[in-house]
Design a protein around this motif. Structure first.
Motif, PDB file in Angstrom:
ATOM      1  N   ALA A 286       0.835  -1.208   0.000  1.00 20.15           N
ATOM      2  CA  ALA A 286       0.000   0.000   0.000  1.00 20.15           C
ATOM      3  C   ALA A 286       0.869   1.258   0.000  1.00 20.15           C
ATOM      4  O   ALA A 286       0.563   2.247  -0.671  1.00 20.15           O
ATOM      5  CB  ALA A 286      -0.929  -0.012   1.203  1.00 20.15           C
ATOM      6  N   ARG A 301      -6.893   8.314  -1.033  1.00 20.21           N
ATOM      7  CA  ARG A 301      -7.353   7.074  -0.399  1.00 20.21           C
ATOM      8  C   ARG A 301      -6.194   6.310   0.233  1.00 20.21           C
ATOM      9  O   ARG A 301      -6.288   5.853   1.381  1.00 20.21           O
ATOM     10  CB  ARG A 301      -8.056   6.190  -1.448  1.00 20.21           C
ATOM     11  N   LEU A 302      -5.093   6.191  -0.479  1.00 27.16           N
ATOM     12  CA  LEU A 302      -3.949   5.436   0.036  1.00 27.16           C
ATOM     13  C   LEU A 302      -3.293   6.152   1.224  1.00 27.16           C
ATOM     14  O   LEU A 302      -2.901   5.518   2.209  1.00 27.16           O
ATOM     15  CB  LEU A 302      -2.926   5.220  -1.081  1.00 27.16           C
ATOM     16  N   GLU A 304      -4.753   8.168   3.340  1.00 31.51           N
ATOM     17  CA  GLU A 304      -5.643   8.020   4.495  1.00 31.51           C
ATOM     18  C   GLU A 304      -5.555   6.620   5.085  1.00 31.51           C
ATOM     19  O   GLU A 304      -5.660   6.445   6.306  1.00 31.51           O
ATOM     20  CB  GLU A 304      -7.077   8.352   4.089  1.00 31.51           C
ATOM     21  N   GLU A 305      -5.361   5.622   4.245  1.00 28.25           N
ATOM     22  CA  GLU A 305      -5.194   4.253   4.747  1.00 28.25           C
ATOM     23  C   GLU A 305      -3.908   4.137   5.563  1.00 28.25           C
ATOM     24  O   GLU A 305      -3.879   3.516   6.626  1.00 28.25           O
ATOM     25  CB  GLU A 305      -5.179   3.266   3.572  1.00 28.25           C
ATOM     26  N   ARG A 308      -4.517   5.698   8.916  1.00 28.92           N
ATOM     27  CA  ARG A 308      -5.297   4.809   9.786  1.00 28.92           C
ATOM     28  C   ARG A 308      -4.417   3.704  10.371  1.00 28.92           C
ATOM     29  O   ARG A 308      -4.478   3.410  11.571  1.00 28.92           O
ATOM     30  CB  ARG A 308      -6.449   4.179   8.991  1.00 28.92           C
TER      31      ARG A 308
END
Length: 554
Positions: A286, A301-302, A304-305, A308
């Motif tokens: 990722a 998106r990546l 934010e991943e 997290r």
């Protein structure tokens, strides 16, 4: 917290701001040339053993159009190396390549699937791994594949993988005078050499994103920020602050750093951990995908991943540190090493836990194991202290280990649970040969400073020494017999202190409440203070970040 014994380096006390940097360099054994250095100076490092041979070999494979497999370890150094190599191949229009990022469950090194799952491959390029990966490299060679290894881990006298070309400055036959590049820095140098060798009308500029990626890997892998590493990091930060690489810009935004000048400290404490979080908590792929992504929505998106996963990592890390803190209440006195493990501790975060334990609870060699009871094995991550060579200690335990590798200050290993007790005993024995002072936490203040010299001019002078990190830490100063007054406690847990020193200079003592209460200091008492000088942008004035205070010097 571990109590530190402080020492002031050198006896000279600067009389004016202009003396500070000069005396500081002298105390560190550095000349004025340390402040210089440009990208052109990296040319001298292209002589690293295997660099020319590897570039020519890869250029030949590129001209033949054969399939290439790129392998990079799952930490920030490996991921940023992979991203550089992938971006370069894309920019010269070469797309016949696959990328393999080892899973944490597979451990460090080239996974066998990198060879088994890619039939028809002509070349394997391994970055931040491969020096000791005898089995996968041997299999690749048996199947007719060439293998280039770009690595920086220790090279022992035996057990080196039979790569076609090994690029590792720590090889005993390498004549390079600077041995401390990480793999991300070596990959940047390799691409500079490959750029000359490829037969392509496209010759990518290796500024911008390449320098940013190399700087990320260099700072995160905690290699000394001197010589070539200093040049790479300083240039990478310059490019990062020009906001020229969208993936890095997105990482900065997600980390809450937008609008701030990015420093090496930000790379080490905010950016690197987010890249590492993918491999620690899930899949390092990722992080790689983010660094090579071109589509803005996918970047968001990546990123934010990764954010997290990093938050999850922080929560689990705190739980493990608290559990070890309880265990240490029953720890026998006098032991120099610490070996702990548990089936509930994820393998992905034991390395960073080992570092924290060493800083907060046990100053000495620390190994934290993630235990797999079903498989009957334990995977460990080790951190050492100056004066104790952990690579040498593990070599003495080689017969007990299924797999291991690393360098003097950090290592990883796998062993059978049946050997855990014997390993713990022999690892402790390996520390008995070291003088006791190796295991006493000591701190060095660069010089004694008159508080009257703390000013904007001093802050500007100190900036000349940046970027700071391992091997080039931010200067630490000491002032004796300072009147210290507590203004207030602050923070969510109200465990930090705002202080005022006797000349009106304000200071912050992070996590200082317990220290102040434990020692029973009285307000306005004269104390020795150890600190760093910083600039408060919000209030437009210099402040000190207090590292320690008390009766520290005699």
């Amino acid at each position: 917290m571990v109590k530190i014994q402080w020492k002031i380096v050198g006896e000279r006390k600067p009389e004016a701001v202009g003396d500070v940097v000069r005396i500081l360099l002298e105390n560190r054994g550095l000349g004025p040339s340390f402040l210089d250095g440009s990208l052109g100076d990296l040319e001298a490092h292209l002589c690293i053993r295997g660099m020319d041979e590897g570039a020519e070999l890869m250029a030949r494979h590129l001209s033949e159009g054969g399939k290439i497999v790129l392998v990079g370890d799952y930490d920030c150094d490996g991921i940023t190396s992979l991203a550089q190599m992938s971006l370069f191949l894309r920019e010269i229009g070469y797309y016949n390549f696959e990328v393999v990022v080892p899973r944490r469950s597979e451990g460090y090194g080239i996974p066998m699937r990198a060879v088994l799952d890619h039939p028809g491959t002509r070349l394997v390029v391994a970055m931040d791994c491969g020096t000791l990966d005898v089995a996968p490299v041997s299999l690749a060679r048996e199947r007719g594949m060439d293998c280039i290894v770009i690595d920086h881990h220790e090279v022992p006298g035996k057990g080196v993988a039979p790569a076609t070309v090994l690029i590792n400055p720590k090889h005993p036959e390498c004549g390079s005078t600077f041995k401390e590049f990480c793999s991300s820095g070596l990959t940047l140098l390799f691409l500079a050499r490959l750029r000359r060798a490829v037969n392509s009308s496209r010759r990518p500029s290796l500024g911008g994103k390449y320098l940013i990626l190399a700087a990320m890997g260099t700072v995160s892998d905690i290699v000394p920020l001197v010589e070539g590493n200093r040049i790479i990091t300083r240039s990478g930060l310059h490019n990062m602050n020009s906001r020229c690489y969208p993936a890095a810009r997105q990482l900065v935004k997600t980390a809450g750093l937008s609008g701030k000048p990015i420093t090496a400290g930000h790379l080490g404490f905010y950016i690197g951990p987010r890249i590492n979080a993918a491999g620690r908590m899930a899949d390092g792929r990722a992080a790689y995908e983010l660094l090579v992504e071109e589509e803005p929505a996918a970047m968001v998106r990546l990123a934010e991943e990764l954010n997290r996963l990093n938050s999850q990592r922080q929560r689990e890390e705190d739980l493990i540190v608290d559990a070890i803190r309880l265990r240490l209440a029953d720890k026998p006195a006098g032991k120099k090493t610490l070996v702990v493990g548990d089936p509930l501790w994820p393998a992905g975060i034991i390395g960073i836990v080992a570092s924290r334990i060493q800083q907060e609870l046990h100053y000495g060699p620390v190994i934290v194991f993630s235990v797999d009871e079903e498989a009957g094995i334990a995977r460990g991550s080790a951190r050492s202290v100056q004066g104790f060579d952990i690579h040498r200690a593990l070599r003495q335990c080689d017969d007990l280990l299924l797999k291991w590798g690393g360098h003097k200050m950090a290592a990883g290993m796998t062993l059978s649970l049946a050997h855990m007790d014997e390993f713990t005993r022999r690892f402790e024995e390996s520390a008995c040969d070291c003088p006791d002072e190796v295991f006493l936490p000591r701190g060095k203040a660069d010089m004694e400073l008159d508080l009257a010299l703390i000013s904007r001019q001093l802050v500007e002078e100190l900036k000349r020494l940046e970027p700071h990190g391992f091997g080039n830490p931010a200067p630490i100063f000491a002032s004796r017999q300072v009147k210290v007054r507590v203004r207030k406690a602050f923070g969510r847990a109200r465990n930090h202190l705002r202080l005022v020193l006797n000349n009106g200079i304000e200071g912050i003592f992070w996590k200082g409440v317990q220290h102040y209460q434990t020692n029973g200091f009285k307000d306005t008492e004269s104390l020795d203070v150890v600190y760093q000088v910083e600039w408060d942008e919000f209030n437009g004035k210099p402040v000190v970040s207090v590292r320690d205070l008390g009766r520290l010097f005699r």
